[in-house]
Each structure stands twice: as structure tokens, then as C-alpha cells.
Design an enzyme around this catalytic site. Structure first.
Site, PDB file in Angstrom:
ATOM      1  N   ASP A  12       0.878  -1.168   0.000  1.00  0.00           N
ATOM      2  CA  ASP A  12       0.000   0.000   0.000  1.00  0.00           C
ATOM      3  C   ASP A  12       0.913   1.214   0.000  1.00  0.00           C
ATOM      4  O   ASP A  12       1.698   1.393   0.936  1.00  0.00           O
ATOM      5  CB  ASP A  12      -0.885   0.026   1.252  1.00  0.00           C
ATOM      6  CG  ASP A  12      -1.931  -1.083   1.235  1.00  0.00           C
ATOM      7  OD1 ASP A  12      -2.394  -1.444   0.140  1.00  0.00           O
ATOM      8  OD2 ASP A  12      -2.275  -1.586   2.317  1.00  0.00           O
ATOM      9  N   ASP A 131     -14.040  -4.367  -2.161  1.00  0.00           N
ATOM     10  CA  ASP A 131     -13.946  -4.212  -0.707  1.00  0.00           C
ATOM     11  C   ASP A 131     -15.314  -4.572  -0.136  1.00  0.00           C
ATOM     12  O   ASP A 131     -16.291  -3.864  -0.388  1.00  0.00           O
ATOM     13  CB  ASP A 131     -13.577  -2.771  -0.331  1.00  0.00           C
ATOM     14  CG  ASP A 131     -12.172  -2.399  -0.800  1.00  0.00           C
ATOM     15  OD1 ASP A 131     -11.327  -3.304  -0.896  1.00  0.00           O
ATOM     16  OD2 ASP A 131     -11.927  -1.211  -1.076  1.00  0.00           O
TER      17      ASP A 131
END
Length: 256
Positions: A12, A131
Site C-alpha cells: 500500500d 472491498d
């Protein structure tokens, strides 16, 4: 012969640095993305996923530059996502050296974009990132909903149905993150992983919640995923990729 299951470290990246948070918050710095990617390549990771979590307009050029640096030093498949909204965004990332591009929020607002991307570049390089959060109550049939904006905005979309729709439009792979589990280190949400993996013919990458090597194996054996993604257990040196592969092989999972 069973297909080998993949182990994918995830970076990330926020403003050119690798970070890791819990449930998308409480971010801590984990280092330079190119250095980290190179380490994983040397350790024998199957792929690397690079998610630009700033993905703001000003962060775009930094990201392309980082992808170029990474692609010149890392020789395993590289998936890049974060802020991908147009065919030109995909082209820029592929030209910079990405092998696959991950589409998340843009797919929710414009599902046809996934079909357009698959037609332009081929399904093999289009990943749709989902998600999902559990929204069913106790005693109800399990149900998961798609959330956007780092898990803050509900969409009303059923995660399993949405994944099937994305496959129909030409996605080559689904990157499934459980928002409930992200960064918690107590394992994947095996319910949603299994529900989506069993409903689709394309590979599903399980993400969100890995705290130990058992969790990686569970994602494959119980979650029926084709690949497992992890960040903090690798970034902070708790485990190495070779240790993960050895453990999975002991559990009877075919690894590369």
C-alpha cells in the site's frame, strides 16, 4: 495437475512510501516500495500488488515513476491499482511496466468501464478489486456489501452478485478484501472468500486479515481462493515468502 496457488505481497503506497494500517486507518511507514518489491522478488514471491492509496491527482506522476522504477528491478508480475478511472490511466500504467491493472471504485460508478478495459487490453490484465463488509445480522443468511472510498461508503451492491457481474463484463481476476478483517491479523473472512470463489470461474485473490501462515493456507483450503495476499506479516519481518511457501506445501497446497 492442480494449478499452483500464488502468494502475493501487497504494497500500500502513500506518496511514494509503503504504509500499513488497521481497517484502513492508523497508518505506519514500512519503507521504499522499490526496495521492498525487490526483496520480495528475491524471496520468490509469485507476484506483487501495488496499491496507490493516495491516488490523488498530484500523486499520479509519482506513482508512474515508482512503477517504472519497480518494473525495471522486479521480474515477477506486477499488479497496480488506485485511482484507475480511464482507459488512458490503464495504458499509462501498462506502459510504465505494470502487468495487470486493478480497478476498484471506478467499476462501481461505471461498470461498463471494466468491459471497455477488457476489450482494449484483454481480460488477463484487468483485475477488479472488491472491498466487502458483512451486513447480515445474527441468524440471517450471510450477506456482504460492496463499500468504496477505503471502506467508508456503502453502495447497496451485493458482493457475490457484483463479482459475478464483473466476471461477465470481462474481469480476469477478483481481488477480494474483507473490510471487517483488514489489518486485524485474525484471518481472512472465509465466508465471503468461499462464496465468491465458488460462484466464479476466474481466480479470486483473498485479502485482508492475515496474521500467520495458517491464515494463508486457510484462504486456499477453506476459502477456495486461487491466491492469497498479505502485507504486514511480510513487511515487518514476522514471516518470509519462503516460509509461507514451505508451510503451504506442508499442508498439501501446490505452490510454485
Amino acid at each position: 495437475m492442480a494449478l499452483a496457488k500464488r502468494i502475493i505481497p501487497c504494497l500500500d503506497v502513500d506518496n511514494g512510501r509503503v504504509v500499513k494500517g488497521v481497517k484502513f486507518e492508523n497508518i505506519r511507514d514500512a519503507g521504499d516500495p522499490v526496495e521492498i518489491a525487490r526483496r520480495y522478488d528475491e524471496q520468490g514471491a509469485d507476484e506483487i500488488t501495488f496499491l496507490d492509496i493516495t491516488a490523488s491527482v498530484d500523486g499520479r506522476d509519482t506513482t508512474l515513476h515508482t512503477v517504472e522504477r519497480m518494473a525495471s528491478q522486479v521480474f515477477i508480475p506486477l499488479t497496480v491499482g488506485g485511482g484507475v478511472r480511464t482507459v488512458q490511466d490503464i495504458r499509462n500504467l501498462l506502459n510504465a511496466g505494470a502487468d495487470k491493472v486493478s480497478i476498484n471504485t471506478a467499476a462501481v460508478f461505471n461498470p461498463e468501464f471494466v468491459g471497455e478495459a477488457a476489450q482494449h487490453f484483454g481480460s488477463q490484465c484487468i483485475v477488479v478489486a472488491i472491498d466487502a463488509k458483512k451486513v447480515s445480522g445474527p441468524g440471517e443468511a450471510p450477506r456482504w456489501e460492496i463499500f468504496t472510498h477505503g471502506g467508508r461508503k456503502p453502495t447497496g451492491l451485493d458482493a457475490v452478485e457484483w463479482a459475478k457481474k464483473m466476471e461477465g463484463l470481462g474481469a480476469g481476476e477478483i481481488l477480494l478484501t474483507s473490510m471487517d478483517q483488514d489489518g486485524m491479523k485474525n484471518g481472512f473472512d472465509l465466508g465471503v472468500t468461499r462464496a465468491i470463489s465458488d460462484a466464479l470461474g476466474i481466480p479470486v485473490i483473498a485479502s485482508g486479515g492475515v496474521g500467520n501462515l495458517q491464515h494463508l493456507a486457510d484462504g486456499i483450503i477453506e476459502g477456495h481462493a486461487s491466491a492469497v495476499l498479505a502485507a504486514s506479516i511480510f513487511h515487518f519481518g514476522e514471516y518470509t515468502v519462503p516460509e509461507a511457501k514451505a508451510y503451504m506445501a506442508q499442508r498439501g497446497i501446490v505452490v510454485r
